[in-house]
Design an enzyme around this catalytic site. Sequence first.
Site, PDB file in Angstrom:
ATOM      1  N   THR A   1       7.989  36.495  28.918  1.00  0.00           N
ATOM      2  CA  THR A   1       8.218  37.452  30.018  1.00  0.00           C
ATOM      3  C   THR A   1       9.275  36.939  30.992  1.00  0.00           C
ATOM      4  O   THR A   1      10.142  37.688  31.432  1.00  0.00           O
ATOM      5  CB  THR A   1       6.889  37.687  30.785  1.00  0.00           C
TER       6      THR A   1
ATOM      7  N   ARG B   1      15.295  38.212  25.714  1.00  0.00           N
ATOM      8  CA  ARG B   1      15.207  37.859  27.137  1.00  0.00           C
ATOM      9  C   ARG B   1      15.968  36.581  27.462  1.00  0.00           C
ATOM     10  O   ARG B   1      16.519  36.438  28.553  1.00  0.00           O
ATOM     11  CB  ARG B   1      13.740  37.767  27.549  1.00  0.00           C
TER      12      ARG B   1
ATOM     13  N   ASN C   1      14.014  41.528  33.279  1.00  0.00           N
ATOM     14  CA  ASN C   1      13.932  40.792  32.005  1.00  0.00           C
ATOM     15  C   ASN C   1      14.356  41.650  30.808  1.00  0.00           C
ATOM     16  O   ASN C   1      14.010  41.377  29.671  1.00  0.00           O
ATOM     17  CB  ASN C   1      12.540  40.174  31.815  1.00  0.00           C
TER      18      ASN C   1
ATOM     19  N   HIS D   1      11.028  45.791  27.688  1.00  0.00           N
ATOM     20  CA  HIS D   1       9.560  45.832  27.679  1.00  0.00           C
ATOM     21  C   HIS D   1       9.134  46.117  26.249  1.00  0.00           C
ATOM     22  O   HIS D   1       9.811  46.858  25.530  1.00  0.00           O
ATOM     23  CB  HIS D   1       9.040  46.957  28.591  1.00  0.00           C
TER      24      HIS D   1
ATOM     25  N   GLU E   1       1.490  53.961  24.744  1.00  0.00           N
ATOM     26  CA  GLU E   1       2.840  53.961  25.329  1.00  0.00           C
ATOM     27  C   GLU E   1       3.784  54.889  24.558  1.00  0.00           C
ATOM     28  O   GLU E   1       4.645  55.538  25.153  1.00  0.00           O
ATOM     29  CB  GLU E   1       3.378  52.526  25.370  1.00  0.00           C
TER      30      GLU E   1
HETATM   31  P1  CMP Z   1       6.909  43.850  31.026  1.00  0.00           P
HETATM   32  O1  CMP Z   1       6.777  43.327  29.648  1.00  0.00           O
HETATM   33  O2  CMP Z   1       7.684  45.091  31.227  1.00  0.00           O
HETATM   34  O3  CMP Z   1       5.440  44.074  31.646  1.00  0.00           O
HETATM   35  C1  CMP Z   1       5.193  44.054  33.027  1.00  0.00           C
HETATM   36  C2  CMP Z   1       6.330  43.476  33.813  1.00  0.00           C
HETATM   37  O4  CMP Z   1       6.005  42.983  35.083  1.00  0.00           O
HETATM   38  C3  CMP Z   1       6.906  42.283  33.091  1.00  0.00           C
HETATM   39  O5  CMP Z   1       7.577  42.715  31.929  1.00  0.00           O
HETATM   40  C4  CMP Z   1       7.783  41.660  34.195  1.00  0.00           C
HETATM   41  O6  CMP Z   1       9.096  42.193  34.191  1.00  0.00           O
HETATM   42  C5  CMP Z   1       7.082  42.118  35.474  1.00  0.00           C
HETATM   43  N1  CMP Z   1       6.567  41.006  36.268  1.00  0.00           N
HETATM   44  C6  CMP Z   1       6.935  40.697  37.529  1.00  0.00           C
HETATM   45  N2  CMP Z   1       6.269  39.639  37.981  1.00  0.00           N
HETATM   46  C7  CMP Z   1       5.436  39.236  36.994  1.00  0.00           C
HETATM   47  C8  CMP Z   1       4.493  38.183  36.849  1.00  0.00           C
HETATM   48  N3  CMP Z   1       4.256  37.307  37.838  1.00  0.00           N
HETATM   49  N4  CMP Z   1       3.817  38.073  35.674  1.00  0.00           N
HETATM   50  C9  CMP Z   1       4.038  38.966  34.663  1.00  0.00           C
HETATM   51  N5  CMP Z   1       4.928  39.998  34.748  1.00  0.00           N
HETATM   52  C10 CMP Z   1       5.622  40.123  35.895  1.00  0.00           C
END
Ligand code: CMP
Length: 136
Positions: free
Chosen positions: A94, A105, A115, A118, A129
């Site tokens: 992530t 990423r 990032n 998703h 989804e």
């Molecule tokens: P995504 O896979 O889109 O799912 C949720 C998103 O929250 C994640 O990617 C990150 O871009 C965002 N995010 C922001 N802060 C956090 C965090 N501390 N932990 C996990 N996801 C985060």
Amino acid sequence: MNNLEQTLSIIKPDAVERNLDNEIKEMFKSNGFSILKEKKIKITKTEAEQFYKVHETKPFYNDLCAYLSSGAIVVMILEKENGVLANRELMGATNPKDAEEGTIRKKYGISIDKNSVHGSDSIDNAKIEIDFFFKD
Ligand code: CMP
């Protein structure tokens, strides 16, 4: 045994605004994914809040929803053998600074928020989804 799975992928605003969507789509295709459906859209903050509802208790929820609705995104249904896990592997961690070499990423992500992509985290969430964006 054939275990074709579909998963939802989103190319996020930071990547679309840098015109990286075609490069990222090529990365999926060259890693064996078929893109069954795709559309470039812009969603409202309310729609982002519905999409990320699983995160509604998290401290980053509001910023996350504001961000996903801040610009154009590309949503896709990807299909591959064990596609849910394969997509998560290709995306990488992530937080881009923890992502491995060769992942999307690592290559394109800017920060944990920006990032670039998703991907659904389970088969059940992939169905939810996919329905969210491609109901009809
Ligand atoms: P995504 O896979 O889109 O799912 C949720 C998103 O929250 C994640 O990617 C990150 O871009 C965002 N995010 C922001 N802060 C956090 C965090 N501390 N932990 C996990 N996801 C985060």
